[in-house]
Each structure stands twice: as C-alpha cells, then as structure tokens.
Design an enzyme around this catalytic site. Structure first.
Site, PDB file in Angstrom:
ATOM      1  N   GLU A 115      34.351  36.302  38.195  1.00 41.07           N
ATOM      2  CA  GLU A 115      32.900  36.444  38.465  1.00 41.07           C
ATOM      3  C   GLU A 115      32.494  36.814  39.894  1.00 41.07           C
ATOM      4  O   GLU A 115      31.550  37.442  40.113  1.00 41.07           O
ATOM      5  CB  GLU A 115      32.142  35.045  37.950  1.00 41.07           C
ATOM      6  CG  GLU A 115      30.708  35.158  38.292  1.00 41.07           C
ATOM      7  CD  GLU A 115      30.074  33.933  37.715  1.00 41.07           C
ATOM      8  OE1 GLU A 115      29.314  33.105  38.379  1.00 41.07           O
ATOM      9  OE2 GLU A 115      30.358  33.521  36.273  1.00 41.07           O
ATOM     10  N   ASP A 116      33.466  35.994  40.841  1.00 40.83           N
ATOM     11  CA  ASP A 116      33.217  36.086  42.218  1.00 40.83           C
ATOM     12  C   ASP A 116      34.017  37.018  43.292  1.00 40.83           C
ATOM     13  O   ASP A 116      33.791  37.164  44.135  1.00 40.83           O
ATOM     14  CB  ASP A 116      33.052  34.621  43.038  1.00 40.83           C
ATOM     15  CG  ASP A 116      32.104  33.730  42.421  1.00 40.83           C
ATOM     16  OD1 ASP A 116      30.901  34.406  41.693  1.00 40.83           O
ATOM     17  OD2 ASP A 116      32.017  32.730  42.412  1.00 40.83           O
TER      18      ASP A 116
END
Length: 340
Positions: free
Chosen positions: A109-110
């Site tokens: 996600e990051d």
C-alpha cells in the site's frame, strides 16, 4: 608419582581404577587429577525461518526507509512495523508466514513494491495476507473505509490477526503522539471507527482481541482525562505576545511532475482561503534521493492549527500523500489521509 584426579569428574577415572592394585601403581590417597570437566556450550544455529525473518526485516527497513509515523514525534515507521510483529508474535509465534506478513503489512500500500515481488521474495501465502491488508488507494477515502468495514469479516483469520495488531499499534500512537492538528474529538472518532472494524471481524484470535479491548479502554480514558487543546492554545498565546511566528509549508510533488503556473495559482488560492498574505515560490528539492520541483509557502500566523488545516487541504488539492510544515524550525509531515 602423584596423579591428580577427581573420580567423579575426570574421564581418566577408568584408567585410575585399572592402575590400582598393579605393582608400582599409586595408592588411592595419591590420586588427584588436574583435568577440568568438559562443559558443552549452546551453539546458535540460524534456522531457515530465522533467516527468512531477518530478510523480511531488512526488506521492510529498505522499503520504508524514508517513512515516518504521522504523530508529532515523527518516529521512524519501522518502529510501528516491529511493534505489529511483536504483537502478532505474542499470540501466534509459531507461524513464520504470519510474522513476516505482520512486518510487511504496509509494503504494497505504501511503497513501490509489487505483489509479484512479494511472492518471489517471501511466498504466495505471505503476499496473500499482505494483499488482504492493503486498501485500493485509487478509491476515495470514504469508499475505502466502507469497503474495509464491509469486507473485514470475509478476510482470512491470519489477515484479521495482522490487521488487529496494526490497529492496536495505531491506537497506542494516537494516545501519546497524535498527528498534528488532531483534536480530542477527532481522536475519539478514530477510536470509535477502530472499535467498529474490530467488532465486525471478531473471531480471529481471542487473545489479540482482548489486547485490543484493553488498549481501547486505556486510550479512551487517557484522551477523556487530558487537556491538551487548552494547554496548547494558552502556550501559543504566550509565544505570540511579541511578533508573529512564520511557518513554512512544503508541497513535495511526489509524482515528480513539472510545476506549472496553474499549480502555483492553485497553491495561492488554497492559502488565500485562510490567510490574507503569504510568500510563495517554486523551488528544486530532493526527496528519496530524487530531484524534483516543490512548492513552498511562508505564512505569518499565530495559529498552528490553521497551518495544519491548510496542509491537509493542500494534500487533497494536489493529491499528495502528505504536506510538510515547519513550526519553530521543526519539520512535521501532515497527512491528508488517516486510515486505520
């Protein structure tokens, strides 16, 4: 002749017994052995599982090397990942895939890590658990929150275990170092959303859910009994008695695109909604080792909260994950997104 020996400890004891009674052999009173007992020392063997975990630690540290937590303390993000790992290990220490997934739960996600990269490095099961804990970042925040709540009950037990540990770590953080600009009401609202999410996914682990319940009660009590907002406002009033503070605001341009006149105009218009005057400029900056154009604003104000609100609006206007501000020569990231 004197032979030093302790029959209880020396391997020469058998030989001593054979010597006894032979012509010229020493009597038992003369038998003393200087040999020391053998001590077996434990040997650390690095198992394949331990090696996988250390590789995952190195992988996470590299992937998140420039990331910080959202709180005012700005602690390295790896601290959060290790705390989640530790929480999962306390209730599920025997499953190495789950431990590795806990450490890597934000990597899809990051960071720029892809699903295939995760599969090739740590296997399909680890990648699946991490994927289950990754939001679709192309959706608006409100839709992501609804999807997270609706889908938590259908996720695997392992994914829910990691998610609950992640939530516990986040709650501990907002108790002691909430993101800049978070009022007590906002912290309590975040706590309530975490409770709703855990309640919708219960059944993963009675122990991790007990830890969450205990943490939630402690955090709520701490927030309700402290007076952060009043003290901070009084402190700012005293500090502003002579002159006005100057705050810097940085739009980091994470996509490394050229800054246009339209961008500068949007920057000015967003600032002007709150502040009557400011100095703005486009400049070159370096982030994650890459040169890029950034936008900088210098704003005179006595209200730090107003600067924080501006930074959050700039995140939305420029579709940036965060905007940096300087307060009293200290740099803080303000995030436009505060997902659980």
């Amino acid at each position: 002749m004197t032979i030093r020996c302790d029959d209880r400890m020396c391997k020469a004891g058998g030989m001593i017994q054979r010597l006894r009674g032979q012509p010229g052999a020493p009597n038992s009173s003369a038998l003393i052995c200087s040999a020391q007992p053998r001590i077996d020392r434990p040997v650390l063997r690095v198992t394949s599982d331990v090696r996988r975990l250390t590789r995952a630690l190195a992988f996470a540290a590299e992937a998140h090397c420039n990331h910080r937590r959202k709180g005012a303390s700005q602690e390295p993000y790896i601290n959060h990942l290790i705390e989640v790992l530790d929480l999962v290990a306390s209730v599920e220490g025997g499953d190495m895939d789950v431990l590795i997934a806990a450490l890597l739960h934000d990597v899809l996600e990051d960071t720029q890590t892809g699903h295939d990269d995760l599969v090739s490095s740590f296997g399909q099961r680890v990648a699946r658990i991490v994927q289950e804990n990754s939001d679709d970042m192309t959706l608006p925040k409100s839709e992501r929150q609804r999807a997270r709540l609706a889908g938590i009950g259908q996720k695997s037990r392992e994914a829910r275990l990691v998610k609950f540990a992640d939530i516990i770590s986040n709650l501990r953080a907002i108790e002691v170092a909430p993101p800049a600009g978070w009022s007590n009401d906002r912290r309590l609202g975040y706590l309530n959303s975490c409770r709703n999410l855990v309640d919708a996914g219960r059944g993963a682990s009675a122990e991790i859910e007990r830890i969450f319940d205990d943490t939630a009660r402690a955090v709520e009590q701490a927030i309700r009994t402290e007076d952060i907002d009043g003290n901070a406002s009084a402190r700012r009033d005293l500090e502003a008695a002579i002159g006005q503070s100057v705050h810097l605001v940085y739009v980091p341009n994470m996509r490394c695109r050229p800054i246009s006149e339209g961008d500068i105009d949007l920057f000015c218009r967003t600032i002007a909604r709150t502040f009557p005057s400011a100095t703005v400029q486009s400049a070159d900056g370096i982030y994650e080792g890459q040169r890029r154009q950034v936008l900088i604003g210098r704003i005179r104000t006595d209200s730090t909260d107003a600067v924080v609100d501006l930074a959050q609006r700039l995140c939305i206007a420029f579709e940036e994950p965060f905007v940096g501000i300087e307060v009293d020569a200290r740099y803080i990231r303000i995030y436009g997104d505060d997902t659980a």
